[in-house]
Motif scaffolding. Structure first.
Motif, PDB file in Angstrom:
ATOM      1  N   PRO A  36      68.212  28.912 -11.408  1.00 44.51           N
ATOM      2  CA  PRO A  36      67.091  28.285 -12.133  1.00 44.51           C
ATOM      3  C   PRO A  36      65.896  28.072 -11.215  1.00 44.51           C
ATOM      4  N   PHE A  37      64.722  28.458 -11.704  1.00 44.50           N
ATOM      5  CA  PHE A  37      63.494  28.321 -10.914  1.00 44.50           C
ATOM      6  C   PHE A  37      62.938  26.905 -11.072  1.00 44.50           C
ATOM      7  N   LYS A  38      62.809  26.248  -9.943  1.00 50.20           N
ATOM      8  CA  LYS A  38      62.275  24.887  -9.970  1.00 50.20           C
ATOM      9  C   LYS A  38      60.752  24.939  -9.899  1.00 50.20           C
ATOM     10  N   LYS A  39      60.162  24.642 -11.014  1.00 47.15           N
ATOM     11  CA  LYS A  39      58.709  24.679 -11.065  1.00 47.15           C
ATOM     12  C   LYS A  39      58.128  23.464 -10.364  1.00 47.15           C
ATOM     13  N   LYS A  40      57.189  23.710  -9.483  1.00 56.81           N
ATOM     14  CA  LYS A  40      56.573  22.630  -8.717  1.00 56.81           C
ATOM     15  C   LYS A  40      55.662  21.801  -9.604  1.00 56.81           C
ATOM     16  N   ALA A  41      55.845  20.488  -9.541  1.00 59.97           N
ATOM     17  CA  ALA A  41      55.017  19.597 -10.360  1.00 59.97           C
ATOM     18  C   ALA A  41      53.579  19.644  -9.875  1.00 59.97           C
ATOM     19  N   VAL A  42      52.668  19.777 -10.794  1.00 58.23           N
ATOM     20  CA  VAL A  42      51.243  19.825 -10.470  1.00 58.23           C
ATOM     21  C   VAL A  42      50.658  18.426 -10.645  1.00 58.23           C
ATOM     22  N   ARG A  43      50.070  17.937  -9.583  1.00 58.41           N
ATOM     23  CA  ARG A  43      49.446  16.615  -9.667  1.00 58.41           C
ATOM     24  C   ARG A  43      48.086  16.712 -10.345  1.00 58.41           C
ATOM     25  N   VAL A  44      47.753  15.714 -11.129  1.00 56.63           N
ATOM     26  CA  VAL A  44      46.433  15.626 -11.750  1.00 56.63           C
ATOM     27  C   VAL A  44      45.860  14.255 -11.439  1.00 56.63           C
ATOM     28  N   PRO A  45      44.538  14.107 -11.426  1.00 56.21           N
ATOM     29  CA  PRO A  45      43.944  12.796 -11.144  1.00 56.21           C
ATOM     30  C   PRO A  45      44.414  11.747 -12.147  1.00 56.21           C
ATOM     31  N   ILE A  46      44.653  10.552 -11.642  1.00 58.16           N
ATOM     32  CA  ILE A  46      45.157   9.474 -12.500  1.00 58.16           C
ATOM     33  C   ILE A  46      44.037   8.923 -13.376  1.00 58.16           C
ATOM     34  N   ALA A  47      44.432   8.291 -14.463  1.00 55.76           N
ATOM     35  CA  ALA A  47      43.472   7.593 -15.311  1.00 55.76           C
ATOM     36  C   ALA A  47      43.140   6.243 -14.692  1.00 55.76           C
ATOM     37  N   ARG A  48      42.012   5.727 -15.064  1.00 53.20           N
ATOM     38  CA  ARG A  48      41.602   4.437 -14.528  1.00 53.20           C
ATOM     39  C   ARG A  48      42.539   3.345 -15.022  1.00 53.20           C
ATOM     40  N   ARG A  49      42.952   2.473 -14.087  1.00 56.59           N
ATOM     41  CA  ARG A  49      43.971   1.470 -14.412  1.00 56.59           C
ATOM     42  C   ARG A  49      43.402   0.116 -14.807  1.00 56.59           C
ATOM     43  N   GLY A  50      42.178  -0.142 -14.460  1.00 54.08           N
ATOM     44  CA  GLY A  50      41.633  -1.451 -14.791  1.00 54.08           C
ATOM     45  C   GLY A  50      40.260  -1.636 -14.184  1.00 54.08           C
ATOM     46  N   LEU A  51      39.671  -2.786 -14.452  1.00 57.87           N
ATOM     47  CA  LEU A  51      38.329  -3.105 -13.973  1.00 57.87           C
ATOM     48  C   LEU A  51      38.392  -4.281 -13.021  1.00 57.87           C
ATOM     49  N   GLY A  52      37.472  -4.303 -12.067  1.00 53.34           N
ATOM     50  CA  GLY A  52      37.376  -5.422 -11.161  1.00 53.34           C
ATOM     51  C   GLY A  52      36.575  -6.560 -11.766  1.00 53.34           C
ATOM     52  N   SER A  53      36.652  -7.711 -11.106  1.00 57.15           N
ATOM     53  CA  SER A  53      35.929  -8.881 -11.619  1.00 57.15           C
ATOM     54  C   SER A  53      35.189  -9.651 -10.537  1.00 57.15           C
ATOM     55  N   LYS A  54      35.460  -9.348  -9.252  1.00 60.06           N
ATOM     56  CA  LYS A  54      34.834 -10.111  -8.177  1.00 60.06           C
ATOM     57  C   LYS A  54      33.354  -9.770  -8.057  1.00 60.06           C
ATOM     58  N   GLY A  55      32.570 -10.732  -7.584  1.00 59.10           N
ATOM     59  CA  GLY A  55      31.163 -10.491  -7.320  1.00 59.10           C
ATOM     60  C   GLY A  55      30.248 -11.118  -8.347  1.00 59.10           C
ATOM     61  N   GLN A  56      28.993 -11.230  -7.952  1.00 59.94           N
ATOM     62  CA  GLN A  56      27.976 -11.815  -8.829  1.00 59.94           C
ATOM     63  C   GLN A  56      27.387 -10.734  -9.729  1.00 59.94           C
ATOM     64  N   LYS A  57      27.415 -10.988 -11.032  1.00 59.17           N
ATOM     65  CA  LYS A  57      26.961  -9.990 -11.995  1.00 59.17           C
ATOM     66  C   LYS A  57      25.439  -9.866 -11.985  1.00 59.17           C
ATOM     67  N   MET A  58      24.973  -8.640 -12.234  1.00 54.95           N
ATOM     68  CA  MET A  58      23.533  -8.403 -12.358  1.00 54.95           C
ATOM     69  C   MET A  58      23.306  -7.213 -13.283  1.00 54.95           C
ATOM     70  N   PRO A  59      22.252  -7.243 -14.120  1.00 47.73           N
ATOM     71  CA  PRO A  59      21.957  -6.107 -15.009  1.00 47.73           C
ATOM     72  C   PRO A  59      21.304  -4.975 -14.234  1.00 47.73           C
ATOM     73  N   LEU A  60      21.621  -3.745 -14.615  1.00 44.02           N
ATOM     74  CA  LEU A  60      21.066  -2.560 -13.973  1.00 44.02           C
ATOM     75  C   LEU A  60      20.702  -1.523 -15.025  1.00 44.02           C
ATOM     76  N   LEU A  61      19.769  -0.659 -14.651  1.00 45.62           N
ATOM     77  CA  LEU A  61      19.469   0.535 -15.445  1.00 45.62           C
ATOM     78  C   LEU A  61      19.911   1.746 -14.647  1.00 45.62           C
ATOM     79  N   THR A  62      20.340   2.780 -15.337  1.00 47.16           N
ATOM     80  CA  THR A  62      20.741   4.004 -14.660  1.00 47.16           C
ATOM     81  C   THR A  62      20.101   5.201 -15.337  1.00 47.16           C
ATOM     82  N   ASN A  63      19.925   6.271 -14.587  1.00 45.16           N
ATOM     83  CA  ASN A  63      19.183   7.442 -15.073  1.00 45.16           C
ATOM     84  C   ASN A  63      20.061   8.357 -15.929  1.00 45.16           C
TER      85      ASN A  63
END
Length: 985
Positions: A36-63
């Motif tokens: 039996p041919f053992k197919k090598k597992a292909v890694r893919v980028p993980i999905a985002r697991r969560g958001l951070g909360s530390k720091g002082q919030k500020m509004p921003l605009l982006t292009n």
């Protein structure tokens, strides 16, 4: 005779193989099953697991401008385009494809029946299907052609006094017939766009976004723009800035569709490319070579510079491609002119000069080009000469060679824009693009919001730093200084001297200030042994010779090898001495050296110089308080190795110069401020590092990772790292899978090769600065402050990169800049929380020992970039071309012979023979060991490329460098024993 033949000849029965045994009738054959041919597992980028909360919030605009897609039920139809000439030859000229397809659309509009997006090469896309799966067309293009003229043709195309010219003028426009074949290739559902926005990426979604970007490129091409990937440049002199040397910076804009957690967006940003100065060829050459008049030009260099550039000839305004220059001047260059013989009506060939022809036969006044070479726009066997002053360079021709230091400085200075000015430029670019009028975008049901997208950011608190005497302090606005402070681990400056390459400076006062400042920072410093002044007669010598003569002077007057040399250079930014000097010190002697070009010497300048010197000598300027505790989450508790990886490629115009891969690793865990580097060459333009694991036998691995793992083990209390955090620089989103499945596999193999039972946990993070996301403070003229963390808040990821990848877009730039560094978390087996990972990234931007500011990317990547780029500066590859094309693309491994960096040989070293046995079992052979003396790595020898001698020692910024692959041991008259390695980092 016959019997002999029967025994020995071809007819011998004994020479035949025995018959196979009889198979019993009751035996049933069993079918052999393959393993039996053992197919090598292909890694893919993980999905985002969560958001951070530390720091002082500020509004921003982006292009990023929000995009609505109304038509998600339709399909893009992909067609393959084949273009051939009438005789069946394939069309390979750049720019011809668009002209041909446009002519097809004009000529066969009713049969073609649809709007399309064409990539200029072999792919064409429509919304909905064409009438048939295969369409064939024949079109004729009338194009100006001058290459058939043989020097005696007039550039204005009329007024010829001879029969030969009249024959040519019957077809002043050369018609070419093209055959076009358009064949169905694939169907791409538009639903793939909506799926990608939900995090369900697929091959179809990548193709769909490619189609959208091709639509933008085609739209810009119709407006006459220069296309550089997704950046577009209009032919408007108001967008040009002079950089010197006949090079202009051309301002344009980048435009591309990007996915985000808030939906699809259009990313528009300011972009700049370099172009050749349009106008008279002679003006460009004078500026390029920095001479006063055309009679001072180096014509061999001019020939290389002009080749393949496009010009227009006056007064006909016909366009040509330069193929070379004439060997003689215009007044001396002869050619055969056919003239009609009045007697019998035949033609005879008369030799005439190019100058005589244009002046006397064409009545064109030539003011200065008679004594200059002619431009050749013909073929090698059929040259076509045009006087230099009649040729003008066409606008929007890219300059692809490397810029000089002064040109780069000028480009940076002239490209600066205040935030509000940039926002105005971007808004105007969106309006002037008129995407609403693009028929293909309308067919897709795409509408674009004219407003910048608002996101929410968080300002992270600066980490606490520790300096000498146990003192703590907090940086402010990403900056700090050492006023009235001592260094945390000062090194001793001894056995040193000053070298002056004709710099105008009060050296005595400089040394006094340096000594005084060093004592204030807690650095023990001796008086310099001597000051070596360059002989004034050597100033006009080549840089390498000047360095050699200086070293002869130093050797004649010093009793032994110095440990440190302070070098004064005459020019601040573009000194020719720098490379040869660094090479001589590093490669041949292993002497630590610091180059300066003192112009405005003050306390801050001296302090900055001392910080570099201290780090190069193995000291530590400052450290994080969490290192001293230690209390860095998930890093201080478990042995953790931090890697920084980067690859430096040859400059533009050097496609066959080997790339240099550098990997740096942390040492002395739980510290994260000390690093060691390993540098290797690899195939030109190859981005994936191919020498991380290099198995040469059943027991030997000559790869980079093995060296770094063993070094970590030695310096970290004989502990193997249970966690390996990898920071990778310089790769695009399309290469993420290669990082996970090629480079990470090599690292894992290197670990298993040392110990099969060892399975460290990996974290893989890609850092990107080469992107076009910018942040702005709404209603404020100021830039975004440093250490701003921006993530998917307000249901929008300001990084505008596919949500499938875990993202940490974070601004860690110096104050005054607005480009954030974007960190993509591809793999996290440790289980960092968003806040913990952001804290680690933030902290690693404060441990760069050469700076008193928070750097714009983590220190391991900064060190790796520095190691690779600086090694590339002064390790010369003698057999490599300096004039090759810069459009060679990626070179496969092994396609080009790659000169290897010299292999180090040991001398007077004490072998640490127990650590590997404890870590890995059986001891290796002699050359496999890591060598260690009093906690420092000593000088190692090498030869080749000028008898290179490298020091595997504490490099500046506490980074060690080892350079591999060459030959025999050499000896030098000086006693080699210094632990420092200069110039690499």
């Amino acid at each position: 005779m016959d019997s002999a033949d029967e025994q020995n000849g071809n007819g011998s029965h004994e020479a035949l193989p025995p018959p196979p045994p009889d198979v019993p009738p009751n035996v049933v054959p069993v079918k052999a099953e393959p393993e039996p041919f053992k197919k090598k597992a292909v890694r893919v980028p993980i999905a985002r697991r969560g958001l951070g909360s530390k720091g002082q919030k500020m509004p921003l605009l982006t292009n990023h401008f929000k995009v609505n897609v109304n038509n998600t039920e339709g399909y893009f139809f992909h067609y393959s385009v084949s273009l051939t000439y009438e005789d069946g030859r394939p069309v390979d000229g750049k720019g011809v494809g668009r002209k041909v397809i446009d002519r097809v659309h004009e000529t066969y509009d009713t049969e073609f029946g649809k709007d399309f997006a064409y990539d200029g090469e072999k792919s064409l896309f429509t919304v909905g299907a064409l009438p048939r799966n295969k369409l064939e067309f024949t079109v004729v293009l009338e194009d100006v052609l001058s290459n058939r003229n043989n020097g005696n043709a007039s550039p204005d195309g009329h007024g010829s006094p001879n029969e030969g010219d009249r024959k040519r003028l019957r077809r002043p426009y050369h018609s070419k017939t093209f055959k076009v074949e358009i064949s169905f290739a694939a169907k791409i559902p538009m639903q793939a766009i909506a799926n990608a926005l939900r995090g369900q990426e697929s091959e179809n979604s990548q193709e769909a976004f490619r189609v959208l970007d091709i639509i933008l490129r085609q739209h810009a091409a119709k407006q006459g723009c220069l296309l550089v990937r997704q950046s577009f440049f209009h032919n408007d002199p108001k967008n040009f800035v002079d950089l010197g040397g006949g090079v202009l910076g051309c301002r344009g804009f980048h435009s591309s569709f990007r996915t985000s957690q808030g939906g699809l967006s259009l990313n528009i940003d300011v972009s700049t490319t370099m172009i050749i100065q349009p106008g008279p060829v002679v003006d460009f050459l004078i500026a390029n070579q920095n001479v006063r008049d055309p009679f001072s030009l180096d014509w061999a260099k001019a020939k290389r510079t002009l080749k393949n550039l496009r010009v227009k000839a006056s007064p006909s305004n016909q366009e040509y491609k330069i193929t070379g220059l004439s060997e003689k001047t215009c007044k001396e260059q002869l050619f055969q002119l056919k003239q009609k013989n009045g007697g019998d009506g035949g033609a005879e060939a008369v030799e005439i000069t190019v100058y005589d022809y244009f002046v006397n036969h064409r009545n064109i006044d030539l003011r200065y080009s008679g004594d200059l070479p002619c431009i050749n726009v013909g073929k090698p066997k059929r040259p076509t000469y045009i006087p230099l002053e009649l040729c003008s360079l066409v606008s929007l021709q890219r300059y692809t060679k490397a810029l000089s230091t002064l040109q780069r400085s000028s480009l940076v200075e002239k490209s600066r824009q205040k935030p509000q000015e940039r926002m105005t430029v971007l808004s105007n670019a969106l309006k002037s693009s008129k995407y609403d009028a693009e028929p293909m975008l309308r067919s897709c049901g795409i509408s674009i919001s004219p407003s910048f997208t608002q996101v929410e950011g968080r300002v992270l608190s600066a980490p606490k730093l520790k300096v000498g005497n146990g003192e703590d302090f907090f940086p402010r606005n990403g900056r700090w200084n050492f006023n009235n402070k001592k260094l945390v681990e000062p090194s001793r400056i001894e056995k040193w001297a000053v070298v002056n390459f004709s710099a105008r400076c009060d050296i005595r006062n400089l040394v006094q200030n340096l000594t005084k400042c060093a004592e204030m920072k807690g650095i023990p410093i001796e008086d310099p042994f001597d000051v070596f002044e360059e002989n004034p007669q050597s100033r006009r010598s080549p840089p390498v010779l000047r360095v050699e003569k200086m070293f002869e002077l130093i050797q004649s007057r010093l009793p032994g090898q110095p440990k440190f040399l302070l070098c004064l250079l005459p020019e601040r930014k573009n000194s020719d001495i720098y490379g040869p000097w660094k090479r001589k010190n590093l490669a041949e002697f292993g002497i630590v050296t610091q180059c300066i070009a003192p112009q405005r010497v003050n306390d801050q300048y001296i302090t900055n110089v001392l910080l570099k010197i201290n780090a190069k000598l193995g000291g530590l300027n400052s450290m994080l308080a969490v290192e001293h505790s230690p209390s860095l989450p998930l890093v201080s508790n478990v042995p953790t190795l931090i890697l920084g990886m980067d690859v430096s490629h040859g400059s533009p115009g050097q496609s066959d110069v080997p790339s240099i891969a550098a990997v740096v690793s942390s040492r002395q865990w739980p510290l994260i401020s000390r690093y060691r580097a390993c540098v290797r060459t690899q195939s030109p333009k190859l981005e994936m590092i191919d020498s991380l694991f290099k198995r040469v036998s059943e027991t030997e691995d000559e790869g980079i990772i093995r060296e770094l793992l063993l070094d970590f083990y030695v310096t970290s209390g004989k502990r193997k790292p249970d966690q390996i955090i990898i920071f990778r620089d310089g790769v695009s989103e399309s290469q993420f899978n290669q990082v996970l499945n090629i480079e990470l596999d090599q690292i894992n193999e290197a670990c298993k090769f040392l110990d099969e039972k060892w399975s460290p946990k990996f974290v893989v993070i890609v850092a990107q600065k080469n992107h076009h996301t910018k942040f702005f403070q709404p209603g404020s003229p100021d830039n975004v402050p440093p250490a701003v963390k921006c993530q998917a808040l307000g249901n929008f990821s300001c990084s505008a990169v596919a949500t499938k990848v875990g993202e940490i877009p974070i601004t860690l730039d110096h104050p005054g800049t607005t480009r954030p560094t974007h960190y993509h978390v591809l793999l996290d087996e440790v289980g960092f929380s968003a806040d913990d990972l952001q804290e680690l990234v933030h902290s690693l931007s404060y441990v760069y020992q050469r700076s008193t500011t928070a750097i714009s990317v983590v220190a391991p990547i900064c060190y790796a970039h520095l190691a690779a780029s600086q090694m590339g500066q002064f390790i010369k590859f003698e057999d490599m071309s300096e004039t090759s094309s810069s459009h060679g693309g990626v070179t496969s491994a092994g396609a080009v012979p790659v000169p290897q960096l010299p292999k180090l040989q040991e001398k007077r070293l004490i072998k640490q023979h127990t650590f590997r046995q404890n870590m890995l079992g059986p001891a290796p052979r002699h050359s496999d060991a890591i060598w260690h003396v009093f906690g420092l790595f000593w000088i190692l020898y090498a030869s080749r490329y000028g008898q290179l001698l490298m020091a595997c020692g504490v490099a500046f910024s506490s980074v060690h460098v080892s350079v591999h692959n060459a030959s025999k041991q050499i000896r030098h008259p000086w006693c080699m024993h210094h632990p420092g390695l200069d110039g690499i980092l």
